[in-house]
Scaffold this motif. Structure first.
Motif, PDB file in Angstrom:
ATOM      1  N   ALA A  42      25.637 -16.599 -46.403  1.00 33.91           N
ATOM      2  CA  ALA A  42      24.681 -17.293 -45.524  1.00 33.91           C
ATOM      3  C   ALA A  42      25.078 -17.129 -44.053  1.00 33.91           C
ATOM      4  CB  ALA A  42      24.610 -18.768 -45.900  1.00 33.91           C
ATOM      5  N   LEU A  43      26.366 -17.225 -43.765  1.00 31.27           N
ATOM      6  CA  LEU A  43      26.834 -17.049 -42.390  1.00 31.27           C
ATOM      7  C   LEU A  43      26.578 -15.623 -41.906  1.00 31.27           C
ATOM      8  CD1 LEU A  43      28.245 -18.255 -39.927  1.00 31.27           C
ATOM      9  CD2 LEU A  43      30.438 -17.571 -40.954  1.00 31.27           C
ATOM     10  N   THR A  44      26.818 -14.650 -42.768  1.00 32.37           N
ATOM     11  CA  THR A  44      26.569 -13.250 -42.413  1.00 32.37           C
ATOM     12  C   THR A  44      25.086 -13.027 -42.114  1.00 32.37           C
ATOM     13  OG1 THR A  44      28.411 -12.546 -43.799  1.00 32.37           O
ATOM     14  CG2 THR A  44      26.797 -10.862 -43.209  1.00 32.37           C
ATOM     15  N   LEU A  45      24.210 -13.560 -42.968  1.00 33.66           N
ATOM     16  CA  LEU A  45      22.767 -13.421 -42.743  1.00 33.66           C
ATOM     17  C   LEU A  45      22.335 -14.105 -41.452  1.00 33.66           C
ATOM     18  CD1 LEU A  45      21.414 -13.947 -46.382  1.00 33.66           C
ATOM     19  CD2 LEU A  45      21.524 -11.800 -45.093  1.00 33.66           C
ATOM     20  N   THR A  46      22.954 -15.242 -41.145  1.00 34.14           N
ATOM     21  CA  THR A  46      22.626 -15.957 -39.908  1.00 34.14           C
ATOM     22  C   THR A  46      23.087 -15.169 -38.686  1.00 34.14           C
ATOM     23  OG1 THR A  46      22.789 -18.085 -41.039  1.00 34.14           O
ATOM     24  CG2 THR A  46      22.985 -18.117 -38.645  1.00 34.14           C
ATOM     25  N   LEU A  47      24.308 -14.641 -38.730  1.00 32.84           N
ATOM     26  CA  LEU A  47      24.830 -13.873 -37.594  1.00 32.84           C
ATOM     27  C   LEU A  47      24.063 -12.577 -37.372  1.00 32.84           C
ATOM     28  CD1 LEU A  47      28.668 -14.464 -38.048  1.00 32.84           C
ATOM     29  CD2 LEU A  47      27.123 -15.545 -36.392  1.00 32.84           C
ATOM     30  N   LEU A  48      23.515 -12.004 -38.440  1.00 36.63           N
ATOM     31  CA  LEU A  48      22.703 -10.789 -38.315  1.00 36.63           C
ATOM     32  C   LEU A  48      21.270 -11.091 -37.884  1.00 36.63           C
ATOM     33  CD1 LEU A  48      23.907  -8.810 -41.482  1.00 36.63           C
ATOM     34  CD2 LEU A  48      24.460  -8.324 -39.084  1.00 36.63           C
ATOM     35  N   GLY A  49      20.925 -12.371 -37.795  1.00 35.08           N
ATOM     36  CA  GLY A  49      19.586 -12.762 -37.369  1.00 35.08           C
ATOM     37  C   GLY A  49      18.554 -12.709 -38.465  1.00 35.08           C
ATOM     38  N   ILE A  50      18.964 -12.513 -39.708  1.00 36.51           N
ATOM     39  CA  ILE A  50      18.034 -12.435 -40.823  1.00 36.51           C
ATOM     40  C   ILE A  50      17.612 -13.825 -41.288  1.00 36.51           C
ATOM     41  CG2 ILE A  50      17.803 -11.666 -43.231  1.00 36.51           C
ATOM     42  CD1 ILE A  50      19.778  -9.405 -42.514  1.00 36.51           C
ATOM     43  N   TRP A  51      18.511 -14.777 -41.139  1.00 31.50           N
ATOM     44  CA  TRP A  51      18.245 -16.139 -41.594  1.00 31.50           C
ATOM     45  C   TRP A  51      18.513 -17.079 -40.443  1.00 31.50           C
ATOM     46  CZ3 TRP A  51      21.425 -19.167 -45.757  1.00 31.50           C
ATOM     47  CH2 TRP A  51      20.624 -20.116 -46.372  1.00 31.50           C
TER      48      TRP A  51
END
Length: 169
Positions: A42-51
Motif C-alpha cells: 500500500a505504501l509503495t502504491l501511494t508513493l508511486l501515485g497509484i493509490w
C-alpha cells in the motif's frame, strides 16, 4: 523477580533441541513477511501515485510492524531455551514461557495418548513435537523441539507409564 520462582524444588529440566530456534525463526520470518507485505504494498502504491492514501499513516504502521517483528524474532532463542520437561515418578512436568511462565504437571494415569507431530520444516531439522492428550482439555500439553529419537522414546515411555497407571485403577 527470580526466574525459577514457579519451578518445583529439586527439578532438573531437560531442554529441547536448539534446532527449534532455527525452525521458529524460519516460521516467524515467513509469518512476519505476510503481515508486512500488505502495508508495504500500500505504501509503495501511494508513493508511486497509484493509490491516494496517507503515506505517513502507512509508514507508521509499517514501522510499528517492523519493530514488533524484530523484537518478536529476537526473543525466539530465549523462548526456546525456556522450554523444558521433567519426568517424575507420577507425572511429567512441562515448563514454558519467559514473561508468562507456565509449569504443567501431567499425571501419567490421565494420559489417553501420546502423539508425535513434525511438519516439513521440523522434519528437515530432525525434530518433532510430542503431544500429550488427556481426558481434560485443560491439561493437554506438548513438548516442541524434541529430537526424533527422544520423541519416540517419550511416546513409548509415557504411553507405557500411562497404561500402567490406568491398569492400577
Amino acid at each position: 523477580m527470580h526466574s525459577e520462582a514457579i519451578d518445583p524444588a529439586g527439578v532438573e529440566w531437560t531442554r529441547v533441541d536448539e534446532k527449534l530456534i532455527t525452525v521458529r525463526l524460519i516460521t516467524g520470518v515467513a509469518g512476519w513477511l505476510i503481515w508486512l507485505v500488505v502495508p508495504a504494498a500500500a505504501l509503495t502504491l501511494t508513493l508511486l501515485g497509484i493509490w491516494d492514501i496517507w503515506a505517513w499513516l502507512l509508514g507508521l504502521v509499517l514501522a510499528v510492524l517492523l519493530i514488533w517483528a524484530v523484537i518478536d524474532l529476537a526473543l525466539v532463542p530465549r523462548r526456546v531455551r525456556a522450554i523444558g520437561y521433567c519426568e517424575r515418578q507420577d507425572d511429567l512436568l512441562i515448563r514454558t514461557g519467559i514473561l508468562w511462565q507456565r509449569v504443567v504437571a501431567v499425571p501419567y494415569g490421565r494420559l489417553q495418548y501420546v502423539d508425535i507431530e513434525a511438519g516439513p520444516i521440523m522434519r528437515r531439522f530432525a525434530i518433532c513435537t510430542v503431544q500429550l492428550k488427556t481426558a481434560s482439555a485443560d491439561t493437554d500439553a506438548s513438548i516442541p523441539g524434541a529430537t526424533r529419537a527422544e520423541g519416540a522414546r517419550l511416546r513409548d515411555e509415557l504411553s507405557a507409564r500411562g497404561q500402567a497407571r490406568l491398569a492400577g485403577l
